[in-house]
Design a protein around this motif. Sequence first.
Motif, PDB file in Angstrom:
ATOM      1  N   LYS A 202      26.700 -27.282  10.899  1.00 52.37           N
ATOM      2  CA  LYS A 202      26.961 -28.516  11.561  1.00 52.37           C
ATOM      3  C   LYS A 202      28.095 -28.750  12.012  1.00 52.37           C
ATOM      4  O   LYS A 202      28.130 -29.351  12.988  1.00 52.37           O
ATOM      5  CB  LYS A 202      26.722 -29.800  10.450  1.00 52.37           C
ATOM      6  N   HIS A 203      29.024 -27.937  11.743  1.00 53.87           N
ATOM      7  CA  HIS A 203      30.446 -27.674  12.348  1.00 53.87           C
ATOM      8  C   HIS A 203      30.478 -27.283  13.847  1.00 53.87           C
ATOM      9  O   HIS A 203      31.508 -27.515  14.603  1.00 53.87           O
ATOM     10  CB  HIS A 203      31.451 -27.247  11.585  1.00 53.87           C
ATOM     11  N   VAL A 204      29.412 -26.450  14.224  1.00 54.77           N
ATOM     12  CA  VAL A 204      29.448 -25.861  15.392  1.00 54.77           C
ATOM     13  C   VAL A 204      28.063 -26.415  16.095  1.00 54.77           C
ATOM     14  O   VAL A 204      27.989 -25.912  17.155  1.00 54.77           O
ATOM     15  CB  VAL A 204      29.290 -24.267  15.327  1.00 54.77           C
ATOM     16  N   TYR A 205      27.277 -27.236  15.673  1.00 54.77           N
ATOM     17  CA  TYR A 205      26.265 -27.907  16.261  1.00 54.77           C
ATOM     18  C   TYR A 205      26.400 -28.670  17.533  1.00 54.77           C
ATOM     19  O   TYR A 205      27.798 -29.212  17.586  1.00 54.77           O
ATOM     20  CB  TYR A 205      25.459 -29.019  15.315  1.00 54.77           C
ATOM     21  N   GLY A 206      25.763 -28.440  18.480  1.00 49.78           N
ATOM     22  CA  GLY A 206      26.276 -29.282  19.873  1.00 49.78           C
ATOM     23  C   GLY A 206      26.133 -28.230  21.036  1.00 49.78           C
ATOM     24  O   GLY A 206      25.522 -27.119  20.861  1.00 49.78           O
ATOM     25  N   ARG A 207      26.572 -29.066  22.210  1.00 50.70           N
ATOM     26  CA  ARG A 207      26.331 -28.217  23.443  1.00 50.70           C
ATOM     27  C   ARG A 207      27.851 -27.511  23.630  1.00 50.70           C
ATOM     28  O   ARG A 207      28.755 -28.316  23.753  1.00 50.70           O
ATOM     29  CB  ARG A 207      25.887 -29.057  24.864  1.00 50.70           C
TER      30      ARG A 207
ATOM     31  N   GLN B 256      26.835 -21.203  38.098  1.00 44.96           N
ATOM     32  CA  GLN B 256      26.833 -20.073  37.105  1.00 44.96           C
ATOM     33  C   GLN B 256      27.147 -20.279  35.631  1.00 44.96           C
ATOM     34  O   GLN B 256      27.402 -19.633  34.727  1.00 44.96           O
ATOM     35  CB  GLN B 256      27.580 -18.896  37.640  1.00 44.96           C
ATOM     36  N   THR B 257      27.314 -21.763  35.479  1.00 42.97           N
ATOM     37  CA  THR B 257      27.818 -22.063  34.053  1.00 42.97           C
ATOM     38  C   THR B 257      26.954 -22.071  33.187  1.00 42.97           C
ATOM     39  O   THR B 257      25.616 -22.465  33.461  1.00 42.97           O
ATOM     40  CB  THR B 257      28.550 -23.563  34.165  1.00 42.97           C
ATOM     41  N   GLU B 258      27.174 -21.319  31.933  1.00 48.92           N
ATOM     42  CA  GLU B 258      26.119 -21.005  30.858  1.00 48.92           C
ATOM     43  C   GLU B 258      26.359 -22.324  29.923  1.00 48.92           C
ATOM     44  O   GLU B 258      27.552 -22.576  29.724  1.00 48.92           O
ATOM     45  CB  GLU B 258      26.641 -19.807  30.389  1.00 48.92           C
ATOM     46  N   ILE B 259      24.972 -22.739  29.652  1.00 47.36           N
ATOM     47  CA  ILE B 259      25.261 -24.006  28.326  1.00 47.36           C
ATOM     48  C   ILE B 259      24.618 -23.250  27.305  1.00 47.36           C
ATOM     49  O   ILE B 259      23.865 -22.737  27.250  1.00 47.36           O
ATOM     50  CB  ILE B 259      24.689 -24.864  28.764  1.00 47.36           C
ATOM     51  N   LEU B 260      25.332 -23.385  26.093  1.00 48.76           N
ATOM     52  CA  LEU B 260      24.819 -22.766  24.880  1.00 48.76           C
ATOM     53  C   LEU B 260      24.831 -24.078  23.823  1.00 48.76           C
ATOM     54  O   LEU B 260      25.651 -24.640  23.755  1.00 48.76           O
ATOM     55  CB  LEU B 260      26.019 -21.848  24.144  1.00 48.76           C
TER      56      LEU B 260
ATOM     57  N   ASN C  95      20.938 -21.775  28.423  1.00 39.44           N
ATOM     58  CA  ASN C  95      20.478 -22.526  29.485  1.00 39.44           C
ATOM     59  C   ASN C  95      19.233 -22.983  29.364  1.00 39.44           C
ATOM     60  O   ASN C  95      18.129 -22.607  29.992  1.00 39.44           O
ATOM     61  CB  ASN C  95      20.789 -21.292  30.819  1.00 39.44           C
ATOM     62  N   GLN C  96      18.831 -23.692  28.393  1.00 39.95           N
ATOM     63  CA  GLN C  96      17.502 -24.412  27.940  1.00 39.95           C
ATOM     64  C   GLN C  96      16.402 -23.558  27.461  1.00 39.95           C
ATOM     65  O   GLN C  96      15.238 -23.856  27.242  1.00 39.95           O
ATOM     66  CB  GLN C  96      17.026 -25.224  29.034  1.00 39.95           C
ATOM     67  N   ARG C  97      16.776 -22.121  27.241  1.00 41.76           N
ATOM     68  CA  ARG C  97      15.822 -21.243  26.781  1.00 41.76           C
ATOM     69  C   ARG C  97      16.136 -20.905  25.396  1.00 41.76           C
ATOM     70  O   ARG C  97      17.580 -20.456  25.011  1.00 41.76           O
ATOM     71  CB  ARG C  97      15.833 -20.006  27.679  1.00 41.76           C
ATOM     72  N   LEU C  98      15.037 -20.879  24.345  1.00 42.62           N
ATOM     73  CA  LEU C  98      15.365 -20.428  23.042  1.00 42.62           C
ATOM     74  C   LEU C  98      15.568 -18.949  23.038  1.00 42.62           C
ATOM     75  O   LEU C  98      14.858 -18.304  23.358  1.00 42.62           O
ATOM     76  CB  LEU C  98      14.159 -20.893  22.132  1.00 42.62           C
TER      77      LEU C  98
END
Length: 146
Positions: A37-42, A52-56, A66-69
């Motif tokens: 839970k300490h690393v949960y989030g965007r 080119q920004t990656e979202i994890l 990037n919205q893909r599992l």
Amino acid sequence: MTQHYFLKTAAIFTFSSLAIAFGALIYFGYQDYTHPKHVYGRWIELGVPSYQTEILVLNSDGVFRNQRLIATKFDFDGKQVTIETGDGSSIYKIAGTHNSPRLKRIAPDYMTQSFIKEGYEGTVKSHSAGSTTSRRNALAEHFGNK
């Protein structure tokens, strides 16, 4: 002899109770420390152009890039996040501060990536992605904190 026996038994019981309570406190404290839970989030990549920004995203459902599992689970040991995918392992180190939480990829090391938790983007100097200066600042921050 009865009073001596009673005091000895009470002392052993008290010591045992304290030892068990202290052990339980350590155990449950460690369990909380290593809870994902300490690393949960965007987590938003730093130092790259906006296109080119990656979202994890890390949550109880898995890991999304990037919205893909990309993985249905990940491991967190309190200091590092390990993600196993078909492409191999990726390891991210917790970095930054409580007021500016970051993840830095340490493996594979062919490409340096640094992420900041969503909501803390304002804590990064020159975060306007797309400029050479912001890329240089992000790299300087990344290598300066090692």
